[in-house]
Design an enzyme around this catalytic site. Structure first.
Site, PDB file in Angstrom:
ATOM      1  N   TYR A  47      13.824  -1.857  -4.350  1.00 59.28           N
ATOM      2  CA  TYR A  47      12.827  -2.277  -5.321  1.00 59.28           C
ATOM      3  C   TYR A  47      11.531  -1.476  -5.336  1.00 59.28           C
ATOM      4  O   TYR A  47      10.990  -1.152  -6.384  1.00 59.28           O
ATOM      5  CB  TYR A  47      12.492  -3.756  -5.071  1.00 59.28           C
ATOM      6  CG  TYR A  47      11.365  -4.291  -5.888  1.00 59.28           C
ATOM      7  CD1 TYR A  47      11.522  -4.530  -7.259  1.00 59.28           C
ATOM      8  CD2 TYR A  47      10.126  -4.562  -5.314  1.00 59.28           C
ATOM      9  CE1 TYR A  47      10.476  -5.028  -8.012  1.00 59.28           C
ATOM     10  CE2 TYR A  47       9.082  -5.063  -6.068  1.00 59.28           C
ATOM     11  CZ  TYR A  47       9.261  -5.298  -7.420  1.00 59.28           C
ATOM     12  OH  TYR A  47       8.225  -5.768  -8.170  1.00 59.28           O
ATOM     13  N   GLY A 107       0.525  -0.382  -5.018  1.00 63.35           N
ATOM     14  CA  GLY A 107      -0.662  -1.220  -4.838  1.00 63.35           C
ATOM     15  C   GLY A 107      -1.619  -1.055  -5.987  1.00 63.35           C
ATOM     16  O   GLY A 107      -2.010   0.074  -6.287  1.00 63.35           O
ATOM     17  N   ASN A 135      -0.482   1.880   5.705  1.00 61.19           N
ATOM     18  CA  ASN A 135       0.557   1.190   4.934  1.00 61.19           C
ATOM     19  C   ASN A 135       1.466   0.495   5.920  1.00 61.19           C
ATOM     20  O   ASN A 135       2.062   1.149   6.790  1.00 61.19           O
ATOM     21  CB  ASN A 135       1.338   2.229   4.100  1.00 61.19           C
ATOM     22  CG  ASN A 135       2.603   1.659   3.462  1.00 61.19           C
ATOM     23  OD1 ASN A 135       3.584   2.357   3.325  1.00 61.19           O
ATOM     24  ND2 ASN A 135       2.577   0.386   3.080  1.00 61.19           N
ATOM     25  N   GLY A 136       1.537  -0.832   5.831  1.00 57.61           N
ATOM     26  CA  GLY A 136       2.413  -1.549   6.745  1.00 57.61           C
ATOM     27  C   GLY A 136       1.794  -2.854   7.190  1.00 57.61           C
ATOM     28  O   GLY A 136       0.841  -3.351   6.572  1.00 57.61           O
ATOM     29  N   CYS A 165       0.755  -1.239   0.000  1.00 58.27           N
ATOM     30  CA  CYS A 165       0.000   0.000   0.000  1.00 58.27           C
ATOM     31  C   CYS A 165       0.797   1.308   0.000  1.00 58.27           C
ATOM     32  O   CYS A 165       1.972   1.367   0.359  1.00 58.27           O
ATOM     33  CB  CYS A 165      -0.970   0.065   1.152  1.00 58.27           C
ATOM     34  SG  CYS A 165      -1.835  -1.455   1.451  1.00 58.27           S
TER      35      CYS A 165
END
Lengths: 475, 475, 475, 475
Positions: free
Chosen positions: D254, D38, D113-114, D12
């Protein structure tokens, strides 16, 4: 109106308007009133100051116009629209009408209700001469004929082309500067002219569409007429004088909406009279009269009134059965799962039922309904068809393609009764039908086409003559 | 069934099944028969060997399940389903039922028809204790109550929770190992149990859904009952004995399908009797009786039979008016463009019309219909309402939220008649209504709730008591 | 490949296959590799034992084929497909290819990449002779010509028709029994033949599509050739010997995918050489070389290698910018909201940037990118275009319709530099371009068309001659 | 950014804004820049004068907001948005964020996010206390904790709740009167604060989103911080002082976009340095350097620059491969049909290739690419991974769930090389990675989390401790 049950289908409805700033919107509402004439596709072409553009798609009108944007871009003072019934093989978007043709010098949009009897041979001749057809429908044939005429004006070319086509047709033709409405020489299909309070003229397959847009009825378009509507008003012309009225009797029996009036005859009242005359011709011993919803309610009411047997609501149709992507599996059908019709047990239990239906095609629905009523406790079911036995195909715009699928073309009355499982089976006579509709005309059969009942076609069969087969059981 | 016209809406229908390999398909067909109870959303949760999963969406059932894939993945022997009517403010997908709750140890799916009268205060209490609600609907309240019970078994927790909620409710609860059906202590909402030939049990808001899947009717769920269905059969239990039958009379008047039977009374026949008693209470001088399609046809038939005035099809409803994204603009409405109803001029012209409608809410539709008939040539229109004047809100599951919008709560009979433009206006009496429905019960009003007519609510109003307002015009 | 940024558009890609049981699937994957050649529509027609049927729609290939069902019904051993770029005025579904024509005796499907220079006059002649066109695209002209030939075989009629059309074209024609691939006499558009391990033959606009389906490259189709593929193999024929190679140089500069090879020249390597020669012709004083993603990365790499200035990733393109229905409003654009390209501040800050782009059309994107880099801290931006100034329109299949919109046709080099806001502006010479591509041909310009740069068109302009305008600024 | 190829997925991206009249539009464009984080779902909740409402759906942002209407109704001066990556089991619409909670007194929207490491146990505790969860995501846990706090203000309750959750998280919380941004005590996930020229504040997962809306970068949110933004500006607060920087090194390797800057380090440049250090650690004998597009181009560039081996574009990624509903069948895959990557034969034929990839997960893609290059004629392929071997799962927000699927956790270097089919295989060392990123921090590993490489997790594993398995092959 229960086309999904009966598999007897009208081939389309048309609506046109000239002279109103909301032409496309009014066409939308007009077509909405004609939706029962075709549910496979719909389209509208509008004329914005001489430039034609359109929108069309597969499905119900409300599915095609599923966002106000789709209609909003169709600006202009004139428009024509179409709702289409399509046979399986020609269900592509390219067959959805109106067809819009763009030439270097002009644009032409065509919408068509009916069926041509010489389309195949005309098409073969045209193709041999280099014509390329993009759709399967007959509609395109007229455009090719117009395009190959040499006369000076579009109107002259249109008239000459109309003289070349045979069969049943109600054509609307929208050009950059006019709207034309043409009817075949027998007036097989209904077509009515009206006027809005704003002065705009409208033309539609049925008067119910005029009512929906609150247009005043002016007149029925007559056989062989070509009506031109432009900024100067409407102009009645004829492309042929070799005419003879033969209105499709199935419009009165089944297709048209009950509130429509065709050549002065209200459809609901005609159906009531069919029921009344059927009661006189075919009295039965019953406790209650039940009609198959929705198309047979008028006839059932007439039967009840004339017979004195009380009318009862013994069958209910699910109001939401128009569109479903999921059907009961074979196993569920065998278990008795049913989506469209239900019997009202409390009404029919222990009763002898006079079941009135408007027509009998394959008999599968009748068989199903009779069983439904008996399972709900009816002690007897007498099936009364408010029209004569259907034995011959129609070549003028109704989807009765061959006699093989018509029960009455293949079985005798006792055989039919046995197959359907009814305790008795009765039909209205052809004479009764004609009397019930009561069209004021000196033409044969009082101006009606009853060929599906007696094989007496008002025109040569042209392309269909070679393969025409007589029914096994004849009138 | 003309909810879009009347703005009087039922709040949902439920269907559940246990024990058939095609549980989800059967739920689909059952819900299809209940579509008239809610068109804003639909969903199905299936139980595949103890694991629950579902599919739901906004719109008609056929729009939610618009591809066989959507149904095909709902495998398993049990399922519950729901069709929802939603008020504007809560139209989100999160409110579409069944609600599926995933806990560490189990899954629970809930479907609910009705309205709780103490939901707001229960919700406030629960939130104060840390509960988080995701949807606006009352349905979720029950889950929070269950989750906070300490009893050992799910059934015990469910019963304890049912005792905490007040109002009208028919709940279906699907767990990993059972299907529960619970009815409120007054039986406001109908709920029927049946069985398929395969042995599977089904429970549905109306018997018409049982008929659709060919289930044999076993019994109505009774007030205060909790029926548990599992692999061992069905088990009738009670979560309370403090019950008193008060079936919603509007189910008989308007909501339920004519072929449904509630507590032994067929809806169509009850409506016929309402028409008959109305004819006796309120005779009028008319040439024809016309019913407002489709919901008033039974009552109109009854009125015609009892009065001796012939029944005629003077109004036609467009069968394709369920879903449209495009409405006439103000200008077109003023021009008289109309999409849903048409008058049959040939029928009503020059006639004195007895117009029968099932109920009167705001009066806008009645006003529109009266004008339609008069424009079509009716010389007089007598409006006959086959139920008493609606003056009080409903708190048990019908969308009559306050008295402000109810015509009869604000105007006297002559004022209403003037506003509607009818030549006379008549209502059925409350006593006539009760007699027509003729429920065999010793409870007050013969077991019916008639509070919308006389303000005599069968229960305390709980959360609604504080803001309850008496109508301007009282019974 | 950044067509939405540059507004310089290829007109289509084609793919055909004969002899594999998964013909339509392979066409799908082949078209997927050609998607950069057209994003407005896509279609596939398959041949199932002599019967042709198709599926097409607006949008990306993945939007048209948005469910496996759409592809699954296209069974058979042969197929052709098309991805289309459409100008605004012809965006309708009727223009999406392949066009499928149904005649009494046979079916023909056509897919076309290119532009005819005598389409308007051919069309006028054909319409005067009664032809009716349904779409705006040139593609249909060929079908009408074929249909009006009198030669005995389809192949003869096709050859005669190909001799009548002028301009740039790569046509695929699928009939009931063969697949034809035809290239114009100048070979403006690329077209390659290959073979699968299964023995099936494929033909495609670019070799990258052959690679995608793992087909072995056989040969480029040559100017004036007509290749017929049927169950007996492939047959190379010529419809004319009056040929002269003039491959579109823009295919090498911008359109084709870097991994494609055209007439033996790999596109990526040609671009690298353009960058290298540009570095030799136009050295600049810069700290880093930055390419405009994605189409200019090869040339930028070449420029860096030849100049010794390090290549850096100073610009990033959002990988998800292909389809958006929501664009920044004017106010947000003024606030600097940008969706597609971002500068990498850490890379460009304080640097003199040699910005390499493949071509310059209107200059608006260049202006935007220069500002982006300067706002990110670049102290100087030298714009290096790896192709000559675009000054003349293309009539062979690239959407450069008139000189008015071409910056280099209207402004001098200093004027352009000022308008773009670059610190200097440089172009590759025509000689440098030709040397970089290095096509082995004795034809003028080594077999390339460079008319957009110097106005030296390899053919008469036919219908375009009358309105052709010289640029304000000439080469 | 090639998540579909690598099956290594970020969980996310978030974006929030306070103080701009076009808050929702700006959130849309900010999320568009975060789409690579995402692609399974997206949503926006806007605050219109204290009232929150939202729109969300499955798919890409452009698919969710597929009509301007969807965004236009989200009026107001503040908004938060979310793009979501979802594992297969939790792909329902109910998990798409922001989650919007409606309480009697207020509304709260959450975007996250996480990944929490104690979510399961917190959830079990909460459920035991009667909490009901509607979605599977961790996000909801925070809301339940907040709701059960007893502190007076929302901010206090939020802080107390943040202290209860463990793991990696960047939370945006929008209430009726403020926007909160909270980061976990290790700063695993990036989160940056910026300001528009209009004065509005924005907070986003990456600085590329700030750039897209042209916001000036203010500062990174620091571990343990809670930033409150309201009409009075932004206020930096801490909910804990027990912090230690451990930024996810995979963000640099990445996930993050090359133009983003995290804690002062530009991602593209960090990748270039990884390539440079890899060249020094692992020189190979090669003719050309090729990067795997698009994510490895920076590292490949760095490797080329440091090794002196020329960088070449030997692989091409199809720009249109993001969404496809149709994949090659097994038979076609065996035939070599490939959709996403192509080798440029002209570039690689006869060359020894140094193939640079950013990371190695399962090895299937590497195996595929090596084969692709060899089939295109590469004489040797040396695979150079610009990061260390991935051997341990991530519990802080990256979808590396267990060691079983990680190639380097199960095979030795020679085994991996053999399975991939490369001529040699090399990884960057952990020390090299840390040096390349070069974060200025005195925390262990210079403030980076490198646990996936060496198992040294910066926090206890909580719920994951019990099932944690060591890799077969350890660092």
């Amino acid at each position: 109106m229960v086309s999904e049950v009966k598999s007897l289908n009208e081939e389309c409805g048309v609506f046109g308007i000239w002279g109103d700033a909301q032409a496309a919107e009014l066409t939308y509402f007009g077509l909405h009133a004609l939706q029962h004439r075709g549910q496979e596709g719909a389209g509208i072409v509008a004329n914005e100051q001489g430039h034609l553009s359109g929108e069309k798609g597969l499905g119900l009108l409300t599915e095609v116009f599923d966002h106000p944007d789709k209609l909003a871009h169709l600006t202009g003072n004139a428009a024509i629209g179409h709702v289409r019934y399509a046979t399986a093989g020609s269900a592509g978007i390219e067959n959805i009408q109106p067809l819009l043709f763009n030439f270097n010098q002009q644009q032409v949009a065509l919408a068509h209700n009916g069926n041509l009897t010489n389309a195949v041979s005309l098409r073969a001749t045209l193709e041999a001469a280099g014509a390329i057809f993009h759709a399967n429908s007959d509609t395109e044939v007229l455009m090719h004929l117009i395009q190959r005429q040499t006369a000076a004006t579009f109107e002259q070319r249109l008239k000459a082309s109309l003289r070349q086509i045979k069969g049943g047709f109600a054509y609307l033709v929208l050009t950059n500067d006019a709207l034309y409405a043409a009817l075949d020489p027998n007036g097989f299909r209904p077509l009515a002219l009206g006027q809005l309070a704003t002065g705009a003229y409208v033309v539609a397959s049925e008067t119910c569409a005029l009512d929906t847009v609150n247009a005043r009825f002016i007149r029925d378009v007559q056989p062989g007429e070509l009506i031109k509507i432009d900024d100067h008003g409407y102009h009645v012309k004829s492309y042929t004088t070799d005419t003879q009225l033969a209105v499709c009797s199935m419009e009165f029996i089944y297709f048209a909406r009950p509130d429509s009036t065709i050549y002065g005859v209200n459809v609901h009242q005609a159906r009531e009279r069919m029921g009344q005359l059927l009661a006189k011709e075919q009295p039965v011993d019953a406790d209650i009269v039940v009609g198959v919803p929705n198309s047979s309610l008028s006839a059932a009411n007439g039967y009840a009134a004339a017979s004195g047997i009380p009318y009862e609501m013994g069958l209910i149709k699910n109001q939401y059965s128009q569109r479903t992507f999921i059907q009961p599996t074979q196993r569920l059908r065998e278990q008795g799962v049913r989506m469209k019709l239900s019997a009202v047990t409390a009404v029919v239990k222990g009763k002898k039922v006079a079941l009135v239906d408007d027509s009998l095609v394959r008999g599968t629905t009748s068989n199903y309904i009779v069983r439904l009523l008996k399972e709900a406790g009816a002690t007897a079911v007498h099936l009364l068809i408010a029209s004569p036995p259907l034995r011959y195909p129609c070549f003028y715009g109704i989807d009765i393609e061959n006699t093989r699928e018509l029960l009455a073309a293949n079985l005798t009355l006792p055989q039919m009764q046995a197959q359907i499982g009814a305790d008795s089976l009765h039909f209205l006579s052809v004479a009764g039908l004609i009397a019930a509709i009561n069209l004021k005309s000196s033409a044969p059969y009082s101006g009606l086409c009853v060929a599906y009942f007696n094989g007496d076609y008002p025109t040569p069969l042209y392309d269909y003559a070679a393969t025409f087969e007589l029914p096994q059981v004849m009138a």
